[in-house]
Design a protein around this motif. Sequence first.
Motif, short mmCIF file in Angstrom:
data_model
loop_
_atom_site.label_atom_id
_atom_site.label_comp_id
_atom_site.label_asym_id
_atom_site.label_seq_id
_atom_site.Cartn_x
_atom_site.Cartn_y
_atom_site.Cartn_z
N ALA A 1 -68.47 -41.17 72.16
CA ALA A 1 -69.00 -42.20 70.82
C ALA A 1 -67.90 -42.33 69.86
CB ALA A 1 -70.38 -41.50 70.34
N LEU A 2 -67.44 -41.06 69.51
CA LEU A 2 -66.33 -41.32 68.59
C LEU A 2 -65.15 -42.15 68.89
CD1 LEU A 2 -66.36 -37.54 66.70
CD2 LEU A 2 -67.42 -39.84 65.75
N ARG A 3 -64.79 -41.67 70.26
CA ARG A 3 -63.58 -42.34 70.94
C ARG A 3 -63.80 -43.84 70.87
NH1 ARG A 3 -60.07 -39.60 73.60
NH2 ARG A 3 -61.45 -37.99 74.29
N LYS A 4 -65.22 -44.18 71.25
CA LYS A 4 -65.33 -45.61 71.69
C LYS A 4 -65.20 -46.32 69.94
CE LYS A 4 -68.83 -48.83 73.19
NZ LYS A 4 -70.23 -49.00 73.94
N THR A 5 -66.00 -45.51 69.00
CA THR A 5 -66.16 -46.09 67.69
C THR A 5 -64.59 -46.19 67.05
OG1 THR A 5 -68.24 -45.20 67.32
CG2 THR A 5 -66.87 -45.61 65.35
N VAL A 6 -63.87 -45.18 67.05
CA VAL A 6 -62.42 -45.28 66.49
C VAL A 6 -61.72 -46.24 67.24
CG1 VAL A 6 -60.22 -44.01 66.44
CG2 VAL A 6 -62.57 -42.83 65.87
N GLY A 7 -61.85 -46.85 68.56
CA GLY A 7 -61.03 -47.56 69.28
C GLY A 7 -61.41 -49.09 69.02
N GLU A 8 -63.01 -49.23 68.71
CA GLU A 8 -63.30 -50.69 68.21
C GLU A 8 -63.01 -50.79 66.82
OE1 GLU A 8 -67.62 -50.51 69.12
OE2 GLU A 8 -67.26 -50.62 71.12
N TRP A 9 -63.05 -49.65 66.06
CA TRP A 9 -62.54 -49.99 64.63
C TRP A 9 -61.40 -50.35 64.65
CZ3 TRP A 9 -59.05 -47.79 61.53
CH2 TRP A 9 -59.10 -47.97 60.37
N GLY A 10 -60.23 -49.75 65.14
CA GLY A 10 -58.94 -50.12 65.15
C GLY A 10 -58.74 -51.36 65.77
N ARG B 1 -60.59 -53.99 65.72
CA ARG B 1 -61.15 -54.80 64.74
C ARG B 1 -60.25 -54.97 63.61
NH1 ARG B 1 -65.90 -52.92 64.68
NH2 ARG B 1 -65.74 -51.86 62.41
N THR B 2 -59.97 -53.96 62.87
CA THR B 2 -59.10 -53.88 61.74
C THR B 2 -57.47 -54.15 61.82
OG1 THR B 2 -58.90 -51.71 61.79
CG2 THR B 2 -60.81 -52.65 60.66
N GLY B 3 -56.98 -53.75 63.18
CA GLY B 3 -55.60 -54.17 63.32
C GLY B 3 -55.04 -52.60 62.76
N VAL B 4 -55.69 -51.64 62.61
CA VAL B 4 -54.93 -50.40 62.25
C VAL B 4 -54.97 -49.55 63.27
CG1 VAL B 4 -55.25 -48.45 60.75
CG2 VAL B 4 -56.22 -50.57 59.80
N ARG B 5 -53.65 -48.74 63.51
CA ARG B 5 -53.67 -47.96 64.70
C ARG B 5 -54.41 -46.75 64.41
NH1 ARG B 5 -47.79 -45.07 66.16
NH2 ARG B 5 -48.32 -44.05 67.85
N ALA B 6 -55.33 -46.73 65.42
CA ALA B 6 -56.17 -45.70 64.87
C ALA B 6 -56.34 -44.45 66.36
CB ALA B 6 -57.50 -46.28 64.97
N GLU B 7 -56.34 -43.48 66.18
CA GLU B 7 -56.22 -42.38 67.23
C GLU B 7 -57.21 -41.49 66.96
OE1 GLU B 7 -52.52 -40.49 66.82
OE2 GLU B 7 -51.40 -42.06 67.62
N ASP C 1 -55.90 -49.96 52.84
CA ASP C 1 -54.64 -50.43 53.01
C ASP C 1 -53.59 -50.00 53.91
OD1 ASP C 1 -53.24 -53.28 53.44
OD2 ASP C 1 -52.05 -52.63 51.54
N ALA C 2 -54.53 -49.11 55.08
CA ALA C 2 -53.48 -48.23 55.95
C ALA C 2 -53.10 -48.96 57.13
CB ALA C 2 -54.29 -46.92 56.12
N ALA C 3 -52.07 -48.10 57.31
CA ALA C 3 -51.22 -48.57 58.86
C ALA C 3 -51.74 -47.76 59.80
CB ALA C 3 -49.86 -48.66 58.72
N ARG C 4 -52.04 -46.53 59.55
CA ARG C 4 -52.43 -45.54 60.59
C ARG C 4 -53.73 -44.86 60.42
NH1 ARG C 4 -47.53 -42.08 62.96
NH2 ARG C 4 -49.22 -41.45 64.20
N ALA C 5 -54.51 -44.50 61.28
CA ALA C 5 -55.56 -43.56 60.51
C ALA C 5 -55.83 -42.60 62.15
CB ALA C 5 -56.78 -44.45 60.55
N GLY C 6 -56.32 -41.35 61.73
CA GLY C 6 -56.78 -40.52 62.85
C GLY C 6 -58.01 -39.62 62.73
N VAL C 7 -58.54 -39.47 63.69
CA VAL C 7 -59.82 -38.79 63.70
C VAL C 7 -59.86 -37.67 64.61
CG1 VAL C 7 -62.47 -38.71 63.81
CG2 VAL C 7 -61.29 -40.64 63.00
#
Length: 417
Positions: A288-297, A299-305, A339-345
């Motif tokens: 669920a977290l993997r899907k949420t983080v991927g969809e958020w990235g 949608r926002t254009g932020v590189r999310a891992e 206003d981030a370029a990268r985010a990680g969970v």
Amino acid sequence: MADVAGVEQRWTAYLRRGPHGMLAAGAVLSLATADPVGMTTAERYTALVLTGAAVVLQLWFGRWSRDRPPAPSAAGTRYYFARWALGFALSWCNPFFAFYAAAGYLGPDRLLRGRALKAGPVATAVVVAGSQAGGMPLRGPSAWLLFGGLLCVHLALLAVFGQLAAREEERNRLQTATIAELERTNAALRRALDENAALHTQLLARAREAGVADERRRLAAEIHDTLAQDLTGIIAQLQVVANTPDPGRARAHVLRATDLARHSLGEARRSVHNLAPVALADAGLPEALRKTVGEWGERTGVRAEFTVTGTAEQLHGEVAATLLRIVQEALSNTARHADAARAGVTLSFLGEEVILDIRDDGRGFDRAATGERTGTGGFGLPGMSARAERIAGSLTVESEPGLGTAVCARVPLVRHD
């Protein structure tokens, strides 16, 4: 307590009726032995008069003590020594009247006190020993010698039985005191139980009130974390549609807005039924977290891992839902403010604890200046912290202007039942 009361009742009955029987026994034996003993006519008439006086004394005492418990008193002392005097005089007429005098051995502590309590049994011993030595007056050295020996035996017996009686009295006193203390303790316990019952009722009422208030806060946070965020996303997608002349791009954003609307509808239905978030319905927390983080990235254009460390386990529904909501809220804050370029969970399973880290390289903020608020109407960091504390966890935030933000939630590992 009933045994002590029974003993006192028996002593009361003896003090009123016992001397009657002992006087009757002495009179019968004296009458039967008048000739062998050598009672003169004067002694016989004197014994008859003294017996009548003893009967009157016993009747008076029985009437006087009818409504009084046996206890040392001045009247009791006068009665005891008047009875002793009659017994002494009667035994002078005939030694068998010593039966009446021997009544002084029993229950002196319920009539006498102080020095009289010691003198009364000794005086009784003198009368009984004299009767056993052949009767008063004593004749010859041998009679006096026998009287002395018998008196010593009686006094020794008085000392022994006095000690036994004292021990028994002390035991009864301690028993009475213990029973009284137990009754006081039981009364205090009953009062405490009544107070506890009242407090329990109050606590239940307050718990219900607190539960209602907590549920209202939870629902408010639920709406903020789901519907409000999805509606914000829908508005953002529709604004892009309104401002772009490219039909293909507009169609893509309309589809995203439609997906968000369907997601919001599902979340609304789930919230009504108080179920777990939609993302957890068909998958565990890591997926669920993997899907949420991927969809958020996306949608926002932020590189999310998203990363999982340790051995993933199936968590209790409330724990999984809480961690998912914390991630959603943290990512929402990142999108709106960082206003981030990268985010990680990172989701870490460490023994009996689950640790969730959300970090970004955005602008950060000064927590002292902002008072740990994020401008989200009070449901930002305070809401995430409240969620973690609700399941016995904790949440910490580290952030500095220009150095990004890190949110760490630590909760107990409660496995799925």
